[in-house]
Write an enzyme that holds these catalytic residues in place. Structure first.
Site, mmCIF file in Angstrom:
data_model
loop_
_atom_site.group_PDB
_atom_site.id
_atom_site.type_symbol
_atom_site.label_atom_id
_atom_site.label_comp_id
_atom_site.label_asym_id
_atom_site.label_seq_id
_atom_site.Cartn_x
_atom_site.Cartn_y
_atom_site.Cartn_z
ATOM 1 N N THR A 17 79.923 -8.947 61.804
ATOM 2 C CA THR A 17 80.375 -10.064 62.635
ATOM 3 C C THR A 17 81.673 -10.668 62.107
ATOM 4 O OG1 THR A 17 78.881 -11.495 61.363
ATOM 5 C CG2 THR A 17 78.100 -10.701 63.484
ATOM 6 N N ARG A 85 79.463 -11.093 70.601
ATOM 7 C CA ARG A 85 78.291 -11.965 70.760
ATOM 8 C C ARG A 85 78.741 -13.222 71.488
ATOM 9 N NH1 ARG A 85 74.149 -14.661 66.271
ATOM 10 N NH2 ARG A 85 76.057 -15.126 65.113
ATOM 11 N N GLU A 159 65.199 -14.298 67.387
ATOM 12 C CA GLU A 159 65.313 -15.517 66.584
ATOM 13 C C GLU A 159 64.213 -16.527 66.896
ATOM 14 O OE1 GLU A 159 69.777 -16.474 65.788
ATOM 15 O OE2 GLU A 159 69.677 -15.744 67.851
ATOM 16 N N VAL A 192 67.367 -16.640 60.039
ATOM 17 C CA VAL A 192 67.630 -18.062 59.818
ATOM 18 C C VAL A 192 67.053 -18.896 60.961
ATOM 19 C CG1 VAL A 192 69.397 -19.832 59.528
ATOM 20 C CG2 VAL A 192 69.687 -17.591 58.436
ATOM 21 N N ASP A 193 67.461 -18.590 62.196
ATOM 22 C CA ASP A 193 66.938 -19.345 63.333
ATOM 23 C C ASP A 193 65.461 -19.050 63.568
ATOM 24 O OD1 ASP A 193 69.085 -21.000 64.588
ATOM 25 O OD2 ASP A 193 70.131 -19.088 64.561
ATOM 26 N N ASP A 389 55.340 22.402 56.450
ATOM 27 C CA ASP A 389 54.999 22.881 57.779
ATOM 28 C C ASP A 389 55.928 22.194 58.778
ATOM 29 O OD1 ASP A 389 54.052 20.299 57.954
ATOM 30 O OD2 ASP A 389 51.938 20.871 57.975
#
Length: 434
Positions: A17, A85, A159, A192-193, A389
């Protein structure tokens, strides 16, 4: 129900971000420009120009303009995907309207950025009806701007408890005629949220670990054919802690992680890839200690395990507990205490060997791992056989599939991958399993 995916990537290692606008100097978009210039292992798989939490509310209008400007100029050359975002909130219609308007602006073809935009990230989603509201916003933007339906992918940040519960419903909702949720791409944890929504508390004020959330997100992604990404690890100097978090996540099937700095991006891009060299581990009091390679010998240099020869056999001391053992019993004990982490070359070798055996009509073969373990100068030869296998083969293929996905979608990393493994190993790794 089989869901038609609208994207090609199967793995995302890095979710990076950047603030879209900052009040510092005369260029509020400088953090975006800096991120857009990242290349190679420092460039994320997915770049998130963050016009939500990373950008002050009074700067978000300018932030949307900065996204348009920077992505229009640099988006074609950026080696990863770009997913801005935007604002959103399950309980706030005005916030959802702001996000919708910013999405309309960023996706407007006349502004020149949408050709390089892969999708949008929606934060603070609630129950499944809220996910559908977000999807409808995408539909309206695509219809208004003449974009193909589903061309913009949608990722959400989990969140809240509501969003976590919705993870169990997304698979059944995708593909219904009343929505276009097959545009879904990433499920991202926002601890966090989430902690705030869950009213979680710890004595120190640090975030709870929330392993259940990461498991549920990974499970939801697996069920719906999506990509799971862990939330931010905000102690950016704790590289070892960051690596450990990623190792724990990969055991849950969650490869991707949020990255806050180019340094974290480089670590997160590299760590999921198979090791360059194999390594032997010794289990000491439930902790794996990596042995030191000395030619064909694997040497233990610690103080918690000791070994000596006696007239009748051996004395093995582990954590203060002495065990008098015969040679065969010692070998069995050490076999139980050791494990091997295969290199990229090892994995490719084993897969190629099994493919050849399968081609000749064999359904299972034994693979032998051998080493000479050295403790206090005493050498013990170890051999362990593992049956391969089809199920073993498929499990071993996951790290190779990750590598192949990276190699296909990140050509800017080809040179670094060849330097890391060698051109021959890279060539074989891109072909095995196909």
């Amino acid at each position: 129900m089989s869901v038609q995916r609208n994207y090609e990537r199967e793995f995302v290692r890095t979710f990076f971000t950047s603030p879209t606008a900052i009040k510092e100097g005369d260029d509020s978009a400088k953090m975006l420009r800096r991120a857009a210039s990242l290349r190679g292992m420092q460039a994320p798989d997915v770049w998130i120009p963050d016009n939500e939490d990373a950008t002050a509310p009074n700067m978000r209008a300018e932030g949307a303009q900065n996204i348009v400007e920077v992505v229009s100029e640099h988006g074609a050359d950026f080696p990863g995907e770009i997913h801005p975002r935007i604002e959103w909130h399950r309980d706030r219609p005005t916030t959802r309207l702001n996000g919708f308007e910013y999405m309309r602006e960023i996706a407007d073809p006349e502004n020149g950025a949408v050709d390089h935009i892969d999708g949008f990230v929606i934060p603070e989603v609630g129950d499944i009806d809220d996910w559908k509201k977000a999807d409808e916003a995408f539909q309206l933007v695509e219809a208004e701007h003449g974009l193909a339906e589903g061309s913009l992918s949608m990722s959400v940040i989990v969140e809240s408890g509501e969003a976590e519960i919705a993870l169990n419903r997304i698979r059944d909702e995708m593909g219904k005629p009343s929505n276009t949720l097959e545009r879904m791409f990433m499920l991202v944890d926002g601890e966090v949220d989430y902690t705030k929504d869950m009213r979680g508390m710890t004595p120190t004020g640090e975030l709870p670990p929330w392993p259940e959330l990461r498991h549920n997100t990974s499970r939801g992604a697996s069920a719906a054919g999506l990509v799971a990404v862990d939330g931010p690890y905000d102690n950016i100097r704790d590289v070892e802690g960051y690596k450990q978090r990623m190792e724990d996540n990969r055991a849950k099937g969650m490869t991707g992680i949020w990255s806050l700095t180019p340094g974290q991006v480089e670590v997160a891009n590299t760590e999921p890839l198979p090791p360059v060299t194999g390594s032997w581990l010794l289990d000491v009091d439930d902790e794996d200690v990596e042995l030191t390679a000395d030619g064909d010998r694997q040497v233990y240099d610690g103080d918690d395990v000791s070994l000596s020869e006696t007239a009748d056999g051996y004395v093995l001391t582990v954590g203060g507990d002495e065990h008098e053992l015969s040679e065969d019993d010692l070998r069995e004990e050490l076999l139980d205490m050791t494990s091997y982490v295969p290199s990229m070359d090892d994995i490719v070798d084993s897969m190629e060997e099994f493919e050849a055996a399968k081609e000749s009509g064999m359904g299972a073969i034994a693979m032998t791992q051998a080493a000479t373990l050295v403790i206090d100068g005493v050498e013990v030869s170890l051999e362990k056989d593992r049956m391969w296998d089809e199920a073993t083969y498929q499990a071993a293929q996951t790290p190779i599939t990750l590598f192949q996905d990276v190699y296909e979608h990140r050509p800017d990393q080809h040179e670094e991958l060849a330097e890391r493994y060698g051109a021959d190993v890279v060539e074989r790794a891109t072909q095995v399993g196909n």
